[in-house]
Write a protein that holds these residues in place. Structure first.
Motif, mmCIF file in Angstrom:
data_model
loop_
_atom_site.group_PDB
_atom_site.id
_atom_site.type_symbol
_atom_site.label_atom_id
_atom_site.label_comp_id
_atom_site.label_asym_id
_atom_site.label_seq_id
_atom_site.Cartn_x
_atom_site.Cartn_y
_atom_site.Cartn_z
ATOM 1 N N TYR B 186 0.827 -1.208 0.000
ATOM 2 C CA TYR B 186 0.000 0.000 0.000
ATOM 3 C C TYR B 186 0.857 1.252 0.000
ATOM 4 C CZ TYR B 186 -4.474 -2.378 0.714
ATOM 5 O OH TYR B 186 -5.590 -3.139 0.548
ATOM 6 N N ARG B 187 1.930 1.207 0.795
ATOM 7 C CA ARG B 187 2.767 2.403 0.852
ATOM 8 C C ARG B 187 3.418 2.670 -0.486
ATOM 9 N NH1 ARG B 187 5.911 2.415 6.594
ATOM 10 N NH2 ARG B 187 4.034 2.193 7.846
ATOM 11 N N ALA B 188 3.861 1.590 -1.124
ATOM 12 C CA ALA B 188 4.534 1.769 -2.405
ATOM 13 C C ALA B 188 3.562 2.276 -3.466
ATOM 14 C CB ALA B 188 5.168 0.452 -2.842
ATOM 15 N N ALA B 189 2.309 1.827 -3.370
ATOM 16 C CA ALA B 189 1.349 2.165 -4.422
ATOM 17 C C ALA B 189 0.512 3.387 -4.066
ATOM 18 C CB ALA B 189 0.441 0.967 -4.691
ATOM 19 N N MET B 190 0.810 3.995 -2.912
ATOM 20 C CA MET B 190 -0.050 5.057 -2.388
ATOM 21 C C MET B 190 -0.356 6.156 -3.396
ATOM 22 S SD MET B 190 -1.774 6.059 0.081
ATOM 23 C CE MET B 190 -1.290 5.314 1.619
ATOM 24 N N GLN B 191 0.699 6.690 -4.021
ATOM 25 C CA GLN B 191 0.495 7.796 -4.949
ATOM 26 C C GLN B 191 -0.501 7.450 -6.045
ATOM 27 O OE1 GLN B 191 4.373 8.648 -6.221
ATOM 28 N NE2 GLN B 191 4.522 10.544 -5.047
ATOM 29 N N GLY B 192 -0.310 6.271 -6.602
ATOM 30 C CA GLY B 192 -1.184 5.847 -7.687
ATOM 31 C C GLY B 192 -2.620 5.694 -7.229
ATOM 32 N N ILE B 193 -2.788 5.138 -6.027
ATOM 33 C CA ILE B 193 -4.147 4.938 -5.524
ATOM 34 C C ILE B 193 -4.811 6.289 -5.272
ATOM 35 C CG2 ILE B 193 -5.520 3.966 -3.651
ATOM 36 C CD1 ILE B 193 -3.433 1.747 -3.423
ATOM 37 N N VAL B 194 -4.056 7.223 -4.699
ATOM 38 C CA VAL B 194 -4.612 8.566 -4.472
ATOM 39 C C VAL B 194 -5.010 9.206 -5.804
ATOM 40 C CG1 VAL B 194 -4.083 10.897 -3.665
ATOM 41 C CG2 VAL B 194 -3.356 8.929 -2.337
ATOM 42 N N THR B 195 -4.167 9.025 -6.823
ATOM 43 C CA THR B 195 -4.509 9.539 -8.149
ATOM 44 C C THR B 195 -5.851 8.983 -8.607
ATOM 45 O OG1 THR B 195 -2.172 9.524 -8.680
ATOM 46 C CG2 THR B 195 -3.687 9.730 -10.516
ATOM 47 N N GLY B 196 -6.021 7.674 -8.427
ATOM 48 C CA GLY B 196 -7.264 7.036 -8.848
ATOM 49 C C GLY B 196 -8.465 7.610 -8.118
ATOM 50 N N VAL B 197 -8.311 7.821 -6.808
ATOM 51 C CA VAL B 197 -9.428 8.369 -6.031
ATOM 52 C C VAL B 197 -9.754 9.787 -6.509
ATOM 53 C CG1 VAL B 197 -10.191 9.056 -3.741
ATOM 54 C CG2 VAL B 197 -8.937 6.928 -4.040
ATOM 55 N N MET B 198 -8.709 10.569 -6.783
ATOM 56 C CA MET B 198 -8.954 11.927 -7.276
ATOM 57 C C MET B 198 -9.703 11.909 -8.599
ATOM 58 S SD MET B 198 -5.378 13.789 -6.340
ATOM 59 C CE MET B 198 -5.684 15.394 -7.061
ATOM 60 N N LEU B 199 -9.307 11.007 -9.486
ATOM 61 C CA LEU B 199 -10.005 10.919 -10.779
ATOM 62 C C LEU B 199 -11.457 10.502 -10.579
ATOM 63 C CD1 LEU B 199 -7.296 9.331 -13.096
ATOM 64 C CD2 LEU B 199 -8.161 11.674 -13.129
ATOM 65 N N ALA B 200 -11.676 9.606 -9.617
ATOM 66 C CA ALA B 200 -13.042 9.166 -9.345
ATOM 67 C C ALA B 200 -13.881 10.323 -8.812
ATOM 68 C CB ALA B 200 -13.029 8.006 -8.349
ATOM 69 N N VAL B 201 -13.300 11.116 -7.915
ATOM 70 C CA VAL B 201 -14.032 12.262 -7.382
ATOM 71 C C VAL B 201 -14.340 13.249 -8.506
ATOM 72 C CG1 VAL B 201 -13.917 14.234 -5.818
ATOM 73 C CG2 VAL B 201 -13.036 12.031 -5.094
ATOM 74 N N ALA B 202 -13.353 13.462 -9.390
ATOM 75 C CA ALA B 202 -13.576 14.358 -10.525
ATOM 76 C C ALA B 202 -14.734 13.853 -11.367
ATOM 77 C CB ALA B 202 -12.315 14.461 -11.376
ATOM 78 N N ARG B 203 -14.801 12.538 -11.513
ATOM 79 C CA ARG B 203 -15.851 11.990 -12.362
ATOM 80 C C ARG B 203 -17.226 12.198 -11.739
ATOM 81 N NH1 ARG B 203 -17.030 6.282 -14.861
ATOM 82 N NH2 ARG B 203 -18.981 6.922 -15.804
ATOM 83 N N ILE B 204 -17.371 11.966 -10.429
ATOM 84 C CA ILE B 204 -18.713 12.083 -9.847
ATOM 85 C C ILE B 204 -19.095 13.527 -9.562
ATOM 86 C CG2 ILE B 204 -18.842 9.784 -8.854
ATOM 87 C CD1 ILE B 204 -18.156 11.057 -6.148
ATOM 88 N N ALA B 205 -18.111 14.423 -9.506
ATOM 89 C CA ALA B 205 -18.439 15.815 -9.195
ATOM 90 C C ALA B 205 -19.415 16.393 -10.215
ATOM 91 C CB ALA B 205 -17.165 16.657 -9.153
ATOM 92 N N GLY B 206 -19.318 15.931 -11.446
ATOM 93 C CA GLY B 206 -20.200 16.498 -12.464
ATOM 94 C C GLY B 206 -21.321 15.577 -12.890
ATOM 95 N N GLU B 207 -21.419 14.399 -12.262
ATOM 96 C CA GLU B 207 -22.432 13.432 -12.677
ATOM 97 C C GLU B 207 -23.831 13.947 -12.372
ATOM 98 O OE1 GLU B 207 -22.863 10.911 -14.370
ATOM 99 O OE2 GLU B 207 -20.892 9.990 -14.660
ATOM 100 N N THR B 208 -24.669 13.930 -13.381
ATOM 101 C CA THR B 208 -26.016 14.429 -13.201
ATOM 102 C C THR B 208 -27.038 13.307 -13.239
ATOM 103 O OG1 THR B 208 -25.239 16.256 -14.534
ATOM 104 C CG2 THR B 208 -27.571 16.236 -13.967
ATOM 105 N N ALA B 209 -26.898 12.463 -14.262
ATOM 106 C CA ALA B 209 -27.919 11.454 -14.517
ATOM 107 C C ALA B 209 -28.236 10.591 -13.291
ATOM 108 C CB ALA B 209 -27.505 10.592 -15.693
ATOM 109 N N PRO B 210 -27.241 10.104 -12.523
ATOM 110 C CA PRO B 210 -27.605 9.226 -11.407
ATOM 111 C C PRO B 210 -28.277 9.982 -10.257
ATOM 112 C CG PRO B 210 -25.225 9.443 -11.568
ATOM 113 C CD PRO B 210 -25.796 10.194 -12.705
ATOM 114 N N LEU B 211 -28.134 11.306 -10.220
ATOM 115 C CA LEU B 211 -28.747 12.055 -9.120
ATOM 116 C C LEU B 211 -30.193 12.425 -9.406
ATOM 117 C CD1 LEU B 211 -25.790 14.382 -8.130
ATOM 118 C CD2 LEU B 211 -26.657 12.397 -6.912
ATOM 119 N N LEU B 212 -30.543 12.436 -10.695
ATOM 120 C CA LEU B 212 -31.903 12.849 -11.060
ATOM 121 C C LEU B 212 -32.970 12.018 -10.369
ATOM 122 C CD1 LEU B 212 -31.702 13.394 -14.918
ATOM 123 C CD2 LEU B 212 -32.270 15.108 -13.206
#
Lengths: 323, 280
Positions: B186-212
């Motif tokens: 986990y420590r070795a892969a931390m940066q990459g995992i954080v990147t993934g979480v950030m991209l996921a947050v970016a993706r849901i920040a603008g999601e409209t259809a599932p909230l309707l």
């Protein structure tokens, strides 16, 4: 993976606290992996359950009738299915060549220092939320299309006998063509980034041999790179198609939401996802709601098949590349 | 010689077309961002952050919508991240070569690209119908379902980049496997995992259809997670589609806010990934 197996033995051979911890952690992660499968299973079950009343009322006719009348409670999915397929087709016709051009430019032509920034910028197109494309499409792009593009299309292509019917009618700005065009912009980064990835897998030796024989860049790409990566390219296109089929907000803003099937792509239409976004929260009556869920089920089945095919093709390429 | 000239000309033509295609793609990025800035900056004022969404014809802000978006995005990330990391860990560390692992990987990739409106429908059937009303919880769950596949995928990819020698070294020191994963991988892969979480947050920040169909919308300030809650994407949808000019202005302001947040997260994630510990 021999190292992996060896590692497993090391851990499994231990006893006491470590072994208990291993057992717990292994099974914990297993449960969460299982959960991913359960989500998909849940989606299928929920959609089928919700769609049953509509499917029972209309049967197979739901798929091939185009009446959509909430007042008399008669529903058929043909118009949204047709709209979904037509907008996605337009998106692919425009998007594939452009994506190919972008991928070819980035992998084969542009200077190395420009590669990263260019690729990132194209991928940012995919990061912009679809509602932004929607609001931009409605306020900026649709009026532009109405004023400049559609009159030109009607005057030129619309006058040709035969295919003229495709481009008939008044320029409204909002309609199937505009929706398809915006979809093309949205799927472009997905398709081009996969094309780029698979183009990079071509061994340099192959390309160099072709160059050595005097081939031009165009010939190298069309006769060496493209045949070598054929499967991956098709996989990328299918992935883009999967996106286009299910895209909701951008389409909802610009398609006009008319449950009709017209020959002309300049006229308003609807897609499955646009119908859902527009009507679902306002639908009254169980049959109306259930018909909308049935639409969702149809969309899910179509995208599942397309995405699964894409994935299988890309997996095949991966195996081929891995030897 | 004539043949060679023809090939050269074709080549030049194709090169030009490729350049044009790239320019065409970038043109839209510039156009969309430019219009957003043009319409959005004019609409941004401090009032946005202190007042609620107004009824048509009066002035107001987006405070309740911004709050709702932040709350639902946070809950979704809080549910989706650990779930995704654990499932991704299973795929990378325990399932190499197994049938079950292949299946999960396959299904996860399909969920990754599945239409988000379908996720909305699913959560509607799962929660809204059962609870009898729309709620912020349902919205957050819908968003979490979109986060999970993104995090699973990046976690697996990043753990796969961790060299086996590291695992072997830790195992040789006598640590059990779970400790190897938790303290080394986990420590070795931390940066990459954080990147993934950030991209996921970016993706849901603008999601409209599932909230309707799940969180719906709320004109008022609400902190009740059991009821409908305002959120930026749905407010933008509703306001932009409306005939009122002041609502449309607010929609542009909201659109600009979301885009800035999303682009910021995306570029940040990329920057983080580019100085990641292990490169492919």
């Amino acid at each position: 993976m021999p190292a992996d197996i060896a590692l497993h033995r090391v851990s499994a051979g231990k006893s006491g606290r470590g072994a208990v911890g291993d057992f717990l952690f292994h099974h914990l992660t297993f449960l969460f992996a299982l959960f991913v499968l359960l989500i998909l299973g849940g989606v299928i079950v929920a959609l089928i359950e919700g769609a049953i009343p509509a499917l029972r009322a209309f049967g197979g006719a739901f798929l091939y009738t185009d009446i959509w009348n909430p007042v008399t409670e008669k529903f058929g999915a043909l118009a949204p299915i047709y709209g979904t397929l037509v907008t996605s087709t337009i998106a692919m016709v425009i998007g594939i060549p452009v994506a190919f051009g972008v991928a070819m430019f980035i992998t084969e032509i542009c200077p190395i220092w420009l590669k990263r920034p260019l690729a990132t910028m194209i991928e940012l197109l995919a990061a912009i939320p679809s509602i932004i494309y929607g609001i931009w499409g409605m306020f900026v792009f649709a009026p532009f299309v109405q004023q400049y593009i559609e009159p030109a299309i009607i005057d030129s292509l619309g006058q040709i006998p035969g295919i003229g019917a495709l481009f008939a009618g008044p320029p409204l700005g909002i309609g199937v063509l505009t929706a398809g065009f915006i979809l093309a912009i949205m799927v472009l980064p997905f398709i081009s980034s996969i094309m780029r990835d698979v183009f990079e897998t071509v061994p340099a030796m192959l390309k160099e041999s072709a160059y050595g024989l005097g081939a031009t860049r165009t010939e190298v790409v069309l006769r060496i790179v493209l045949p070598y990566t054929r499967i991956g390219v098709v996989g990328g296109i299918m992935l883009g198609l999967g996106r286009a089929l299910g895209e909701t907000m951008a389409v909802t803003f610009v398609i006009g939401n008319a449950h009709r099937i017209g020959a002309s792509i300049l006229q308003p239409g609807t897609t499955i996802s646009a119908s859902l976004a527009n009507e679902f929260t306002e639908a009254v009556g169980d049959l109306y709601l259930s018909s909308l869920v049935a639409l969702g089920l149809i969309l899910f089945v179509i995208t599942f098949v397309v995405l699964a095919a894409a994935k299988l093709l890309l997996l095949r390429l991966q195996k081929q590349a891995g030897g | 010689m004539e043949n060679y000239l023809r090939r050269r000309i074709i080549n030049g033509l194709v090169m030009t077309l490729c350049m044009a295609a790239t320019g065409f793609g970038l043109l839209w990025l510039v156009l969309v961002l430019w219009t957003l800035l043009w319409n959005g900056v004019a609409a941004i004022s401090p009032v946005l952050f202190v007042q609620m969404t107004p009824p048509p014809g009066s002035t107001g802000g987006l405070l309740n919508a911004i709050f709702g978006s932040v709350v639902m995005t946070s809950i979704a990330t809080a549910i989706g991240t650990p779930t995704g990391i654990l499932a991704g860990t299973f795929l990378a560390e325990y399932s190499r070569g197994s049938r079950f692992g292949e299946a999960v990987r396959f299904i996860n990739d399909i969920l990754l690209s599945a239409p988000s409106i379908i996720v909305g429908l699913f959560v509607y059937e799962l929660m809204v119908v059962r609870m009898g009303h729309f709620s912020a919880w349902a919205g957050a769950v819908a968003l979490a379902i979109i986060v999970i596949p993104v995090v699973v995928r990046t976690t697996e990819d990043m753990l796969n980049l961790v060299p086996n020698a590291l695992r072997e070294a830790a195992a040789a020191l006598g640590s059990p496997r779970w400790k190897v994963i938790m303290l080394v991988c986990y420590r070795a892969a931390m940066q990459g995992i954080v990147t993934g979480v950030m991209l996921a947050v970016a993706r849901i920040a603008g999601e409209t259809a599932p909230l309707l169909f799940t969180a719906l919308n709320n004109q008022f300030w609400s902190t009740n997670l059991n009821g409908p809650m305002a959120n930026l994407p749905v407010v933008i949808f509703q306001f932009a589609m409306s005939p009122y000019a002041d609502w449309q202005t607010l929609a542009w302001a909201g659109a600009l806010l979301i885009t800035i947040a999303v682009l910021f997260l995306n570029i940040g994630a990329r920057a983080l990934a580019s100085w990641s510990t292990f490169k492919q």
